[in-house]
Every structure is written in structure tokens, then in C-alpha cells.
Design a protein around this motif. Structure first.
Motif, PDB file in Angstrom:
ATOM      1  N   HIS A 177       0.812  -1.215   0.000  1.00  0.00           N
ATOM      2  CA  HIS A 177       0.000   0.000   0.000  1.00  0.00           C
ATOM      3  C   HIS A 177       0.857   1.283   0.000  1.00  0.00           C
ATOM      4  O   HIS A 177       0.558   2.243  -0.712  1.00  0.00           O
ATOM      5  CB  HIS A 177      -0.930  -0.010   1.219  1.00  0.00           C
ATOM      6  CG  HIS A 177      -1.853   1.156   1.278  1.00  0.00           C
ATOM      7  ND1 HIS A 177      -2.936   1.297   0.444  1.00  0.00           N
ATOM      8  CD2 HIS A 177      -1.856   2.256   2.079  1.00  0.00           C
ATOM      9  CE1 HIS A 177      -3.562   2.432   0.717  1.00  0.00           C
ATOM     10  NE2 HIS A 177      -2.930   3.033   1.706  1.00  0.00           N
ATOM     11  N   HIS A 202       1.233   4.537  -2.553  1.00  0.00           N
ATOM     12  CA  HIS A 202       1.245   5.980  -2.275  1.00  0.00           C
ATOM     13  C   HIS A 202       2.452   6.650  -2.931  1.00  0.00           C
ATOM     14  O   HIS A 202       2.336   7.718  -3.529  1.00  0.00           O
ATOM     15  CB  HIS A 202       1.251   6.241  -0.769  1.00  0.00           C
ATOM     16  CG  HIS A 202      -0.127   6.208  -0.158  1.00  0.00           C
ATOM     17  ND1 HIS A 202      -1.145   7.028  -0.591  1.00  0.00           N
ATOM     18  CD2 HIS A 202      -0.657   5.461   0.843  1.00  0.00           C
ATOM     19  CE1 HIS A 202      -2.247   6.794   0.121  1.00  0.00           C
ATOM     20  NE2 HIS A 202      -1.977   5.843   0.994  1.00  0.00           N
ATOM     21  N   SER A 249      -0.209   9.112   6.284  1.00  0.00           N
ATOM     22  CA  SER A 249      -1.583   8.669   6.042  1.00  0.00           C
ATOM     23  C   SER A 249      -2.265   8.383   7.374  1.00  0.00           C
ATOM     24  O   SER A 249      -1.755   8.734   8.439  1.00  0.00           O
ATOM     25  CB  SER A 249      -1.568   7.408   5.169  1.00  0.00           C
ATOM     26  OG  SER A 249      -1.087   6.329   5.930  1.00  0.00           O
ATOM     27  N   ASP A 303      -6.488   7.298  -0.690  1.00  0.00           N
ATOM     28  CA  ASP A 303      -6.418   5.977  -1.320  1.00  0.00           C
ATOM     29  C   ASP A 303      -7.179   5.925  -2.655  1.00  0.00           C
ATOM     30  O   ASP A 303      -8.293   6.418  -2.763  1.00  0.00           O
ATOM     31  CB  ASP A 303      -6.991   4.928  -0.363  1.00  0.00           C
ATOM     32  CG  ASP A 303      -6.112   4.754   0.868  1.00  0.00           C
ATOM     33  OD1 ASP A 303      -4.976   5.264   0.866  1.00  0.00           O
ATOM     34  OD2 ASP A 303      -6.562   4.092   1.824  1.00  0.00           O
TER      35      ASP A 303
HETATM   36 ZN    ZN Z   1      -3.376   4.993   2.149  1.00  0.00          ZN
END
Ligand code: ZN
Ligand code: KG4
Length: 325
Positions: free
Chosen positions: A109, A113, A134, A293
Motif C-alpha cells: 500500500h 502511495h 496517512s 487511497d
Molecule cells: Zn493509504
């Protein structure tokens, strides 16, 4: 041209996108669950995974129809994140990859980003320093070359986005806290309260700590009350200041000559302004819609993995606490 379908379901956004050559978004959809979780004041994992299940096939269909291209690989977030939510995206992506006979690409993840910066013009060049901020992470990462990362500092307790969310709850502002604190603080005096900047001494290294700042807001509210707008503005000033201090220190220590800032908190106006005006190295911050996201960032990272021969592992399983390096 190589087209990658990216699927992001690690938390409360179902993001699906087709990206060409890791740089150009051909079609993208995001279904946000914010309204559903807002009434609980935060993300409810079981509800999140059910929502992903309900909307993922429609989103994929919409994106595929809009893109009108042949898909060369399917990428999905493999971790970190909520187990049930990750499972929905990964299972769906694997099924698509199998039926289209194309590689499945598992993507971290945070790497997603990072790669959101490559969807902006101009894209960054390696090596660079990355500040990833985040709801679940606050880290400084030395990015030597694609897929080779060195974690320089990370949070010891709350993530910065988490502290925005928790402080918003203290101030009775709606979830998610980042945008509501920014909105409330716009009318406030950011010098009304001088909140602490924990762990920002030179000898404290590059790790972050945000829980003390949240507690300081709690005590201020309990002991003195105060105006919500002023508390929001003063908290935001401190939270962003910590990021600036640590980023400057990391630049000094590593000699980095380029910065990428990414993640939901990189949507924060004050942080964007301060990073771009106060640092004397080029700063790459993705457009607002790509900070939170989304599927495009996963497709962009997946494209790079595909190009580096790092695709096709059907055994890769969702991992809620997957480390970056
Ligand atoms: Zn995120
Ligand atoms: O990257 P992201 O969408 O999800 C995670 O990977 O966690 O980030 C969500 C986080 C939330 O904590 C939210 O409050 C924060 O990003 N956020 C902001 C802003 N927009 C979103 N924080 C500060 N200012 C904003 N404008």
C-alpha cells in the motif's frame, strides 16, 4: 503501451483504475465509504469489507468499459490494511488475472502511495526521499531505486492522520478528521495555543511521535476549554511543524536532493504550502485526488513491478501488517 488495472481495498475506499505505462490514468473510479463510517466516528472493519464486496464488480466493470483497452496485468494492494478488506480486492484481482490470463501483481500500500507521484507531471526521478503520511503511517523513506526502500523513521505510536482523526473526535468534528480540522482551523488562530512538538530534538532521530500531541489537545480542552477553530488551527500547526522539522532533518542527514510527499495527509493545504515553499529541493506532491487511497496509484506501482519482473505471484496472500522493505 502497457495497461495495468489497479485495485485498492485496504481500508475504506474501493479504488479501481486503468493506468497506461504507469503514468497516465485512462479510467478511474473510487467508491468512498466515509458517510457510512462517519456515524461510528471511524472505520468499522466488518462494514468496510462488506461494502468492498458490494461495489467492486460494478466499479471494475465501469472502469473496463470506459478504458476500452486490453489489460496486461492486474495489480492489487496486498497489505498493510484490514484483513477482510484486503481479501476482497486481492481475491477479485486474482480471479480477473486468471480469467484474462495476465499476471497478478501484489502491491504494498505504501509503495502505491509513493507511485501516486509518478502520475503527476513531471514524475520524480530516483533516488529521492519520501514522506509518507496517512491514517496508518508516518514515515520517511530513502528510495534508492524502484522497489528498494530504506525506512529512515516511522511513528512510535499514532500516525499523523490518526492524530488528525482522534483530535477531530475530541473537538466533535466529523470523520475523517484531516479535512474537518483543516476546514475548522481555517477560521481559527493557529497561535492561540502552543502545542508541543514531541520528539523533534536533533538527538531524537527520525522517528515520529504523535500521541503526546493528541493528549495535549485533550488536556487543553479539559482544563481551559477554548474555541474549536483555534484549537484545530493550533493543532494543525503543530502536527505539520513536526513533519517539516523531521523532513528537514532527513534531508540534512541523507543529502537527498528531491522529496516526494504522499498519502492522505499530503492533501493538507498547510503541509503542501510549507513543503513547497520552505524546502530548497524540488518537492513532488501528487494532486489532491491521488493523495487519498485510490486504484491508480496501485496500478502505477504495479506497472513498475511488472516492468521489473516482479509480477505473477499467485501465492501472495493479504498481509495486514506487511513491512515496506
Ligand atoms: Zn493509504
Ligand atoms: O492515505 P489515506 O487515504 O488512507 C490510509 O492509507 O490511511 O489517508 C487517510 C488519512 C486520514 O487520517 C485523514 O484524516 C487524512 O488522511 N487526511 C488529511 C487530509 N485529508 C485526508 N489529513 C490532514 N489534512 C487533510 N486535508
Amino acid at each position: 503501451m502497457t495497461h495495468v488495472l489497479g485495485i485498492e481495498t485496504s481500508c475504506d475506499e474501493t479504488g479501481v483504475a486503468v493506468v497506461a505505462d504507469g503514468q497516465r490514468i485512462v479510467a478511474a473510479e473510487v467508491a468512498s465509504q466515509i458517510d457510512i463510517h462517519a456515524r461510528f466516528g471511524g472505520v468499522v472493519p466488518e462494514i468496510a469489507s462488506r461494502q468492498h464486496t458490494e461495489c467492486i464488480s460494478q466499479l471494475v466493470q465501469a472502469v473496463i468499459e470506459e478504458a476500452q483497452v486490453r489489460i496486461d496485468a492486474v495489480a492489487a494492494t496486498i497489505g498493510p490494511g484490514l484483513m477482510g478488506s484486503l481479501l476482497v480486492g486481492v481475491s477479485f484481482a486474482k480471479a480477473l488475472a486468471l480469467s484474462w490470463d495476465v499476471p497478478f501483481v501484489p502491491v504494498h500500500h505504501l509503495e502505491g502511495h509513493l507511485f501516486s507521484a509518478f502520475l503527476a507531471d513531471p514524475p520524480p526521478e530516483f533516488p529521492f526521499l519520501a514522506l509518507i503520511v496517512s491514517g496508518g503511517h508516518t514515515c520517511l523513506v530513502h528510495c534508492e531505486r524502484p522497489h528498494h526502500y530504506q525506512m529512515l523513521g516511522t511513528t512510535r505510536d499514532d500516525a499523523v492522520g490518526e492524530s488528525f482523526d482522534k483530535v477531530a473526535r475530541l473537538l466533535d468534528l466529523p470523520y475523517p478528521g484531516g479535512p474537518s480540522i483543516q476546514r475548522a482551523g481555517a477560521e481559527g488562530d493557529d497561535q492561540a495555543v502552543t502545542f508541543p512538538r514531541p520528539m523533534t530534538g536533533k538527538s531524537d532521530g527520525l522517528d515520529f511521535s504523535y500521541s503526546g500531541l493528541k493528549t495535549a489537545v485533550l488536556y487543553e480542552l479539559r482544563d481551559r476549554g477554548g474555541v474549536v477553530a483555534d484549537l484545530a488551527a493550533s493543532f494543525q500547526a503543530a502536527a505539520v511543524d513536526i513533519l517539516l522539522i523531521k523532513t528537514r532533518q532527513a534531508i540534512e542527514e541523507t543529502g537527498a536532493d528531491r522529496l516526494v510527499a504522499a498519502g492522505g495527509v499530503a492533501a493538507n493545504r498547510l503541509l503542501r504550502e510549507r513543503l513547497t515553499s520552505e524546502l530548497d529541493i524540488p518537492v513532488h506532491v501528487p494532486p489532491l485526488s491521488l493523495c487519498v487511497d485510490n486504484g491508480a496509484m496501485i496500478a502505477a506501482a504495479g506497472h513498475s513491478r511488472l516492468m521489473h519482473g516482479m509480477a505473477g505471484d499467485m501465492r501472495a496472500a493479504p498481509t495486514p501488517n506487511l513491512p515496506l522493505s
